[in-house]
Design a protein around this motif. Structure first.
Motif, short mmCIF file in Angstrom:
data_model
loop_
_atom_site.label_atom_id
_atom_site.label_comp_id
_atom_site.label_asym_id
_atom_site.label_seq_id
_atom_site.Cartn_x
_atom_site.Cartn_y
_atom_site.Cartn_z
N TYR A 265 0.51 6.36 -6.29
CA TYR A 265 -0.66 6.44 -5.42
C TYR A 265 -1.78 7.29 -6.03
O TYR A 265 -2.96 6.97 -5.87
CB TYR A 265 -0.24 7.04 -4.07
CG TYR A 265 -1.37 7.21 -3.07
CD1 TYR A 265 -2.17 6.14 -2.70
CD2 TYR A 265 -1.62 8.45 -2.48
CE1 TYR A 265 -3.20 6.28 -1.78
CE2 TYR A 265 -2.65 8.61 -1.55
CZ TYR A 265 -3.42 7.52 -1.21
OH TYR A 265 -4.44 7.67 -0.30
N GLN B 195 0.84 -1.18 0.00
CA GLN B 195 0.00 0.00 0.00
C GLN B 195 0.88 1.25 0.00
O GLN B 195 1.91 1.30 0.67
CB GLN B 195 -0.93 -0.01 1.21
CG GLN B 195 -1.96 -1.13 1.17
CD GLN B 195 -2.88 -1.11 2.38
OE1 GLN B 195 -2.46 -0.76 3.48
NE2 GLN B 195 -4.13 -1.50 2.18
N LYS B 196 0.47 2.25 -0.75
CA LYS B 196 1.32 3.42 -0.99
C LYS B 196 1.25 4.44 0.15
O LYS B 196 2.28 5.01 0.53
CB LYS B 196 0.92 4.10 -2.31
CG LYS B 196 0.71 3.18 -3.49
CD LYS B 196 1.95 2.40 -3.86
CE LYS B 196 1.72 1.54 -5.09
NZ LYS B 196 0.90 0.36 -4.84
N ARG B 197 0.06 4.67 0.69
CA ARG B 197 -0.09 5.75 1.68
C ARG B 197 0.77 5.51 2.92
O ARG B 197 1.43 6.45 3.40
CB ARG B 197 -1.56 5.94 2.05
CG ARG B 197 -1.82 7.14 2.95
CD ARG B 197 -3.31 7.47 2.97
NE ARG B 197 -4.07 6.40 3.58
CZ ARG B 197 -4.48 6.41 4.86
NH1 ARG B 197 -4.19 7.43 5.64
NH2 ARG B 197 -5.19 5.41 5.34
N GLN C 18 -9.69 3.79 1.06
CA GLN C 18 -8.89 2.60 1.34
C GLN C 18 -8.19 2.11 0.07
O GLN C 18 -8.76 2.13 -1.02
CB GLN C 18 -9.78 1.48 1.90
CG GLN C 18 -10.44 1.82 3.23
CD GLN C 18 -9.42 2.05 4.32
OE1 GLN C 18 -8.51 1.25 4.53
NE2 GLN C 18 -9.57 3.17 5.04
N GLU C 19 -6.98 1.65 0.22
CA GLU C 19 -6.23 1.06 -0.88
C GLU C 19 -6.47 -0.45 -0.92
O GLU C 19 -6.84 -1.05 0.10
CB GLU C 19 -4.73 1.31 -0.70
CG GLU C 19 -4.29 2.73 -0.86
CD GLU C 19 -2.77 2.83 -0.80
OE1 GLU C 19 -2.11 2.53 -1.81
OE2 GLU C 19 -2.25 3.19 0.27
N ARG D 89 -4.79 5.81 -7.73
CA ARG D 89 -5.67 5.07 -6.83
C ARG D 89 -6.58 6.00 -6.03
O ARG D 89 -7.55 5.53 -5.43
CB ARG D 89 -4.85 4.22 -5.87
CG ARG D 89 -4.04 3.13 -6.57
CD ARG D 89 -3.41 2.17 -5.60
NE ARG D 89 -2.84 1.01 -6.30
CZ ARG D 89 -2.36 -0.06 -5.68
NH1 ARG D 89 -2.39 -0.13 -4.37
NH2 ARG D 89 -1.86 -1.06 -6.39
#
Length: 406
Positions: A127, A73-75, A192-193, A130
């Motif tokens: 990111y 996940q990027k965040r 949410q990713e 997304r």
């Protein structure tokens, strides 16, 4: 869809985070050498090493991190890199307070902050698709690029003002808080990713790098853009090495005047960011990319003209900063948005890493060659060669197939 993202809460949080990160990186870049010179009395070789360490780790991160970013996940990665940068930056005023700051500490901070910034940039570009819809990418990148342009224009001046008002170590404290602000805004994003992907047993650092390179070179649109941007970076390294020499020695400008001229590039970048979407909608994406690339590279001819005719040098450099940054900002926004739109999201970070690696290697080689070539041929001929060579990116971009503008 004008201004639609102004009503997108999560994008506004990302944009707020990017404002902090953009200004923070400029303050870091400006104040670290000031601390080295004023507090440690660093010599020119030490300053050169410090500058190289701020840039070189990004190449290593670009090579190794793409697959890791794609599979995770990027965040959370963005938040961690902000917190790491804040901690590293805060170590400098702390050491200054106790009178124990050293060049070795500055080297370590420059290298690790540079690596974290490269990781942030790769993850950030992966990111964004997304977070917003594909048809909002140009608008989103235009807004982010406009902030970056303002930071490029105003950031060094703000850094210098902070140093004058509150000393360099305290300026670094302000810098640290910009990264904390960025992390805070990122934690407030609600969307949410997807869950992270499982690592395949055949996945490794080399296979990740090869996958990113193949994804780019095999794509009929992204491949020519990668080749063109790598070529531009190669010849751009010449300007990176010689620009300040032209301004300060050949033309004889004082540092303040040259700083004002360079800041005009930020103004041009802001104008380009505002024009990116309307221009592509009116002319089409492929035409916009070709026109802006051509005009942006033609503007680089003002740099050797400034070296050849120093009596008009200040005007030529100002024209290059404004025109070059207007057109190349449009090109970058549209090229990046296209890449984000057409690439597989599960390969996007590796594709971004490929761009960062190839352009980084190209600019490093060129920057190292510029000095010896200038000693042999003189500064003006080397700059003319770079300006002419960069025009070769046009026939490469001509190979890119038409894509619908966003």
């Amino acid at each position: 869809m004008a201004n639609s993202l102004l009503k997108h809460p999560d994008f506004m949080r990302l944009w707020s985070a990017q404002i902090g990160s953009a200004f923070g990186s400029r303050i870091t870049r400006t104040v670290l050498p000031i601390i080295a010179i004023l507090l440690i009395d660093a010599d020119p070789n030490e300053i050169a090493i410090l500058s190289a360490l701020s840039f070189a780790p990004g190449l290593i991160v670009a090579f190794f991190a793409g697959g890791f970013i794609d599979r995770n996940q990027k965040r959370p990665l963005l938040i961690v890199t902000d917190l790491v940068r804040a901690a590293l930056i805060f170590s400098i005023p702390l050491a200054a307070f106790f009178g124990s700051i050293t060049m070795m500490q500055l080297y370590i901070v420059a290298a690790l902050v540079g690596a974290a910034t490269a990781l942030f940039q790769i993850a950030d570009n992966a990111y964004l698709p997304r977070l917003v819809e594909k048809d909002q990418l140009v608008e989103a990148n235009s807004k982010l690029e406009s902030t970056d342009a303002v930071a490029e224009a105003a950031g060094p001046g703000i850094a210098g003002l902070l140093v004058s008002l509150v000393t360099a170590p305290v300026a670094m404290m302000v810098d640290g808080f910009t990264y904390l602000w960025s992390a805070l805004m990122l934690t407030r994003i609600k969307k949410q990713e997807p869950e992270k992907q499982a690592r395949d047993e055949n996945d490794n650092l080399l296979s990740d790098a090869i996958a990113g390179l193949k994804a780019c070179t095999n794509h009929p649109v992204v491949g020519p853009i990668l080749a063109a941007e790598t070529l531009l970076a190669f010849f751009g390294g010449t300007y990176l090495t010689l620009y300040m020499i032209v301004g300060l020695r050949t033309i004889g400008l004082d540092p303040f005047t040259l700083g004002v001229i360079i800041s005009l590039g930020g103004v041009g970048g802001f104008l380009g960011a505002m024009a990116a979407a309307p221009m592509a909608q009116k002319l089409g994406l492929r035409t916009t990319l070709l026109i802006t690339l051509a005009l942006g590279q033609l503007s680089n001819f003002f740099i050797p003209l400034a070296a050849a005719m120093p009596e008009f040098g200040a005007a030529f450099l100002a024209l290059q900063q404004i025109a070059g940054d207007i057109f190349m900002t449009i090109f970058v926004i549209q090229a990046l948005s296209l890449r984000q739109r057409v690439m597989d999201e599960n390969l996007l970070a590796r594709a971004n890493a490929t761009f960062q690696l190839t352009t980084g290697i190209a600019v490093t080689i060129s920057a190292l060659l510029a000095g010896p070539l200038t000693i042999i041929f003189g500064i003006a001929p080397v700059l003319w060669g770079a300006a002419i060579g960069s025009m070769l990116a046009l026939p490469i971009m001509w190979l890119a197939k038409e894509e619908k503008a966003a």
